[in-house]
Design a protein around this motif. Structure first.
Motif, mmCIF file in Angstrom:
data_model
loop_
_atom_site.group_PDB
_atom_site.id
_atom_site.type_symbol
_atom_site.label_atom_id
_atom_site.label_comp_id
_atom_site.label_asym_id
_atom_site.label_seq_id
_atom_site.Cartn_x
_atom_site.Cartn_y
_atom_site.Cartn_z
ATOM 1 N N VAL B 143 0.872 -1.181 0.000
ATOM 2 C CA VAL B 143 0.000 0.000 0.000
ATOM 3 C C VAL B 143 0.906 1.228 0.000
ATOM 4 O O VAL B 143 1.797 1.341 0.843
ATOM 5 C CB VAL B 143 -0.925 0.009 1.238
ATOM 6 C CG1 VAL B 143 -1.706 1.316 1.326
ATOM 7 C CG2 VAL B 143 -1.886 -1.180 1.209
ATOM 8 N N VAL B 144 0.698 2.123 -0.956
ATOM 9 C CA VAL B 144 1.451 3.381 -0.964
ATOM 10 C C VAL B 144 0.497 4.520 -0.626
ATOM 11 O O VAL B 144 -0.682 4.488 -0.971
ATOM 12 C CB VAL B 144 2.151 3.662 -2.322
ATOM 13 C CG1 VAL B 144 3.392 2.806 -2.451
ATOM 14 C CG2 VAL B 144 1.217 3.432 -3.497
ATOM 15 N N VAL B 145 1.028 5.507 0.081
ATOM 16 C CA VAL B 145 0.200 6.618 0.561
ATOM 17 C C VAL B 145 0.849 7.942 0.184
ATOM 18 O O VAL B 145 2.055 8.115 0.401
ATOM 19 C CB VAL B 145 0.048 6.564 2.105
ATOM 20 C CG1 VAL B 145 -0.916 7.648 2.584
ATOM 21 C CG2 VAL B 145 -0.413 5.188 2.576
ATOM 22 N N ARG B 146 0.083 8.850 -0.343
ATOM 23 C CA ARG B 146 0.592 10.201 -0.612
ATOM 24 C C ARG B 146 -0.196 11.228 0.202
ATOM 25 O O ARG B 146 -1.239 10.906 0.763
ATOM 26 C CB ARG B 146 0.529 10.518 -2.107
ATOM 27 C CG ARG B 146 -0.865 10.562 -2.694
ATOM 28 C CD ARG B 146 -0.765 10.638 -4.231
ATOM 29 N NE ARG B 146 -2.064 10.713 -4.854
ATOM 30 C CZ ARG B 146 -2.297 10.381 -6.113
ATOM 31 N NH1 ARG B 146 -1.325 9.931 -6.875
ATOM 32 N NH2 ARG B 146 -3.502 10.483 -6.621
ATOM 33 N N SER B 304 5.050 10.872 2.166
ATOM 34 C CA SER B 304 4.579 9.659 1.487
ATOM 35 C C SER B 304 5.066 8.424 2.252
ATOM 36 O O SER B 304 6.147 8.447 2.840
ATOM 37 C CB SER B 304 5.133 9.605 0.061
ATOM 38 O OG SER B 304 4.889 10.818 -0.631
ATOM 39 N N HIS B 305 4.264 7.378 2.236
ATOM 40 C CA HIS B 305 4.638 6.136 2.910
ATOM 41 C C HIS B 305 4.542 4.944 1.953
ATOM 42 O O HIS B 305 3.837 4.994 0.949
ATOM 43 C CB HIS B 305 3.694 5.815 4.086
ATOM 44 C CG HIS B 305 3.323 6.966 4.958
ATOM 45 N ND1 HIS B 305 4.240 7.746 5.596
ATOM 46 C CD2 HIS B 305 2.101 7.451 5.324
ATOM 47 C CE1 HIS B 305 3.614 8.661 6.333
ATOM 48 N NE2 HIS B 305 2.315 8.516 6.176
ATOM 49 N N PHE B 306 5.214 3.877 2.337
ATOM 50 C CA PHE B 306 5.094 2.578 1.635
ATOM 51 C C PHE B 306 4.957 1.500 2.700
ATOM 52 O O PHE B 306 5.730 1.466 3.653
ATOM 53 C CB PHE B 306 6.359 2.325 0.805
ATOM 54 C CG PHE B 306 6.417 0.956 0.152
ATOM 55 C CD1 PHE B 306 6.007 0.773 -1.160
ATOM 56 C CD2 PHE B 306 6.882 -0.157 0.863
ATOM 57 C CE1 PHE B 306 6.066 -0.487 -1.762
ATOM 58 C CE2 PHE B 306 6.939 -1.416 0.270
ATOM 59 C CZ PHE B 306 6.531 -1.577 -1.046
ATOM 60 N N PHE B 307 3.969 0.652 2.561
ATOM 61 C CA PHE B 307 3.791 -0.477 3.476
ATOM 62 C C PHE B 307 3.701 -1.763 2.672
ATOM 63 O O PHE B 307 3.171 -1.776 1.561
ATOM 64 C CB PHE B 307 2.496 -0.322 4.290
ATOM 65 C CG PHE B 307 2.443 0.950 5.085
ATOM 66 C CD1 PHE B 307 3.078 1.038 6.319
ATOM 67 C CD2 PHE B 307 1.788 2.071 4.595
ATOM 68 C CE1 PHE B 307 3.055 2.220 7.048
ATOM 69 C CE2 PHE B 307 1.763 3.264 5.318
ATOM 70 C CZ PHE B 307 2.389 3.331 6.542
ATOM 71 N N ALA B 308 4.201 -2.841 3.234
ATOM 72 C CA ALA B 308 4.023 -4.146 2.605
ATOM 73 C C ALA B 308 3.852 -5.185 3.698
ATOM 74 O O ALA B 308 4.317 -4.999 4.829
ATOM 75 C CB ALA B 308 5.217 -4.493 1.716
ATOM 76 N N ALA B 309 3.150 -6.247 3.373
ATOM 77 C CA ALA B 309 2.982 -7.348 4.322
ATOM 78 C C ALA B 309 3.156 -8.668 3.583
ATOM 79 O O ALA B 309 2.755 -8.801 2.420
ATOM 80 C CB ALA B 309 1.612 -7.275 4.980
ATOM 81 N N ILE B 310 3.781 -9.607 4.263
ATOM 82 C CA ILE B 310 3.961 -10.962 3.721
ATOM 83 C C ILE B 310 3.403 -11.948 4.742
ATOM 84 O O ILE B 310 3.725 -11.872 5.929
ATOM 85 C CB ILE B 310 5.452 -11.286 3.468
ATOM 86 C CG1 ILE B 310 6.011 -10.413 2.340
ATOM 87 C CG2 ILE B 310 5.640 -12.766 3.146
ATOM 88 C CD1 ILE B 310 7.495 -10.660 2.054
ATOM 89 N N ASP B 311 2.556 -12.834 4.268
ATOM 90 C CA ASP B 311 2.009 -13.867 5.146
ATOM 91 C C ASP B 311 3.010 -15.015 5.236
ATOM 92 O O ASP B 311 3.211 -15.745 4.268
ATOM 93 C CB ASP B 311 0.671 -14.358 4.584
ATOM 94 C CG ASP B 311 0.007 -15.343 5.536
ATOM 95 O OD1 ASP B 311 0.569 -15.617 6.618
ATOM 96 O OD2 ASP B 311 -1.078 -15.838 5.187
#
Lengths: 401, 401
Positions: B143-146, B304-311
């Motif tokens: 998910v990227v956020v601006r 701005s942000h960047f999020f990632a998730a791995i199961d």
């Protein structure tokens, strides 16, 4: 795809006039080197792997990974490794002469692969390509690989994604050469991180960094040239900073990025090395930390990799993304240069300029390496290829820069 | 889920006997500090945000992000920022008192969000939760956020993923405070990287690092205490290394991880800062580099942000993963400690131990910050909460360690 393919780019470089040559490191001392045309070197290395019964297409990949390291000016990871990293381990059966990872588990966005102790150079490329295929469908994907071996420069694999318009991530663990923060001894790998960013025009942005201050190759070179090393690259067996490369190379350890202790952020480099081990070795169920070996050790390498790809197009069109990247590049280049610095560099730029130069004037190969080529070609029955190679070589001193 | 929830863990900490106290940094000088029970502090900060008409649930999130920074011993990102980072910007309309990012684009594995200039503390949590939801379905997501604002400690957001059994990635750009490699002046952010790794038993492994040698808070603290800084943290306006925090703070710049130039790997820190800007600002179409502001500046932050998730479960069962992580932890802890080091630390361990201690003896808050609380509570009409807070406070000198 609006991007130039790398191969066509390389052809372009050959015909375009160049105003200046650049090499990140020049062969030193020049009288000990030959310059060899990249295609000749690639042909020889391809036949080398074919001699071990590797299929031609896989052999060509393995050769391209090694020769690209040399083109990029990362000789430590290039053809000089052919004997120690490939000839001996393949001859002894320490690694297997194939590049066929098996898919253990797979979904639309992920895969777990088993390298079956094959040649990491090829396994890495296939795993990255699988990640790209999945990211093309789903926007993002990751592939973890266990039971592989050294995969060459991390940036080669990430670059494949960038050439196709994807952000590519390539991580690998490696044999312990670094002292984890606040410890002594070699206990964690130099565990490189590479991320490649697609661009409209070459070069792509390629970050490719060991998570240690320097890779072991830098210590090796200083040792060979009998030069002292900067304080901060490594420690001796008691944990003391040393300028003697022999103490680091034979008894001590490299330091994590940020250096000794925590004062200048050494714990951050330690964190990054650990992170690479977790994402590659721990997540894949493969080797990590002390269970990873160099092919030189005679033990199965147990190297693990992690690859990821993100489709830029899924968030914005490539055109928008490329435009913004160009703005960023221009911004960085427009900054006030430090009075002691040679230049302001974008990640991957030095490698790309070195490649342009070496495509024209040839790749420097040390005479001792050429000597190894000769010995190996006799054993493998590819003497005729060695003869062709040596015919194409020029003494480095004679090559005008 | 086999993991203890963080909240229940915190309750557990309150009742378990502790053999020793640990704080990564102790309040200094102690006579200038109060110790405040975390719950009282959380209550006050929640009411603070509610006074700006933020819904209670969002206000509680914002408060928890700030108070957790203090619990973790990262005071620079804690409640001492309440006035400069929130009260003034919210009062002036520089940022908006909401935590509602809008989804601009979305797929099963990704989303682009617009923070609508709201409070990054809350926006970050919501974006990370969206990433986790998608990773639960698909194995991996980003998910990227601006158009967001400062989101507090990067590790808070990554930790949310780890608490739910996911590997969490949290990146954010920030206002320019760092001199990109080979440049002078402040031209790129301290752009933090956080990755959290789930574990069977607490603490989770949390990497949370500015990509500079130190964050600006370290310079600020040295300035306040009139202490010199180690050579290598920052440069003056001409690019010279300096031990004077004032020269770095008022005229100079921080250095990227690895330090000045390239000799000790400073270009690697520069690469990482650039990478964070690309994955957050460039990819989201939001602010990057010079277009990001501090809330103190009076300009819209454009963070701005960047999020990632791995199961983790998608590759191996959690049990297998957790077992291996414990082996890795034990291995690291068993290494030979450097004679000059206090301890061998796992990433996130110091923060967790500090939290355990502060849950018992309270969070140290500087008297000048308490004074600001008083002023703000008068303006916001929450004096009664300030009174409750101050009643619960104890002079730090009187608290036994």
């Amino acid at each position: 795809m609006r991007m130039l393919k790398f191969s066509s780019l390389m052809n372009l470089c050959k015909v375009l006039p160049m105003t200046s040559y650049y090499e990140r490191k020049k062969p030193y001392p020049p009288e000990e080197y030959y310059r060899i045309p990249p295609n000749e070197l690639r042909k020889f290395v391809t036949e080398f792997f074919k001699a071990f019964k590797m299929p031609e297409s896989d052999a060509a990949i393995a050769a391209d990974v090694l020769v690209t390291a040399d083109l990029f000016g990362i000789e430590s990871h290039g053809v000089q490794r052919l004997k120690r990293y490939y000839f001996t381990p393949l001859s002894k059966g320490v690694i297997k002469p194939h590049g066929n990872p098996v898919i253990v588990k797979e979904g639309s966005t992920y895969a777990l692969m088993d390298g079956k102790n094959g040649v990491g150079l090829v396994i890495g490329v296939k795993a990255m390509k699988l990640a790209i295929k999945k990211a093309k469908e789903k926007g993002i994907s990751f592939v973890v690989v266990r039971n592989s071996s050294h995969y060459g420069i991390a940036g080669y694999h990430a670059k494949i994604a960038a050439e196709k318009g994807f952000i590519g991530v390539s991580l690998s663990n490696s044999q312990p050469l670094v002292a984890y923060t606040n410890t002594i001894g070699r206990n964690i790998g130099t565990n490189p991180i590479s991320v490649a960013i697609p661009t409209k025009n070459p070069p792509p942005i390629i970050i490719d960094m060991a998570t240690s201050v320097v890779p072991i190759g830098r210590i090796e070179v200083s040792l060979r040239l009998r030069r002292s090393i900067p304080l901060g690259w490594g420690i001796d067996k008691e944990g003391k900073l040393t300028q003697d490369p022999a103490k680091v190379f034979y008894e001590g350890a490299l330091l994590p990025l940020g250096g000794l202790g925590e004062e200048l952020g050494g714990h951050k480099g330690g964190c990054l090395a650990l992170l690479v081990d977790i994402l590659s070795g721990i997540l894949s169920g493969g080797g990590w930390g002390p269970y990873v070996s160099s092919p030189v050790s005679g033990r199965q390498p147990n190297v693990s990799h992690f690859f990821a790809a993100i489709d830029v197009d899924i968030i914005e069109t490539h055109n928008e993304f490329y435009e913004r990247i160009e703005k960023l590049r221009k911004y960085i280049k427009s900054l006030r240069k430090h009075p002691q610095a040679d230049n302001i560099w974008i990640p991957g730029e030095k490698a790309w300029l070195t490649m342009q130069t070496r495509l024209r004037i040839g790749i420097p190969v040390h005479k001792s390496v050429i000597e190894e080529f000769k010995e190996m070609s006799l054993v493998l029955g590819i003497e005729h290829l060695y003869e062709e190679l040596i015919k194409s070589a020029k003494p480095a001193e004679e090559v005008q820069m």
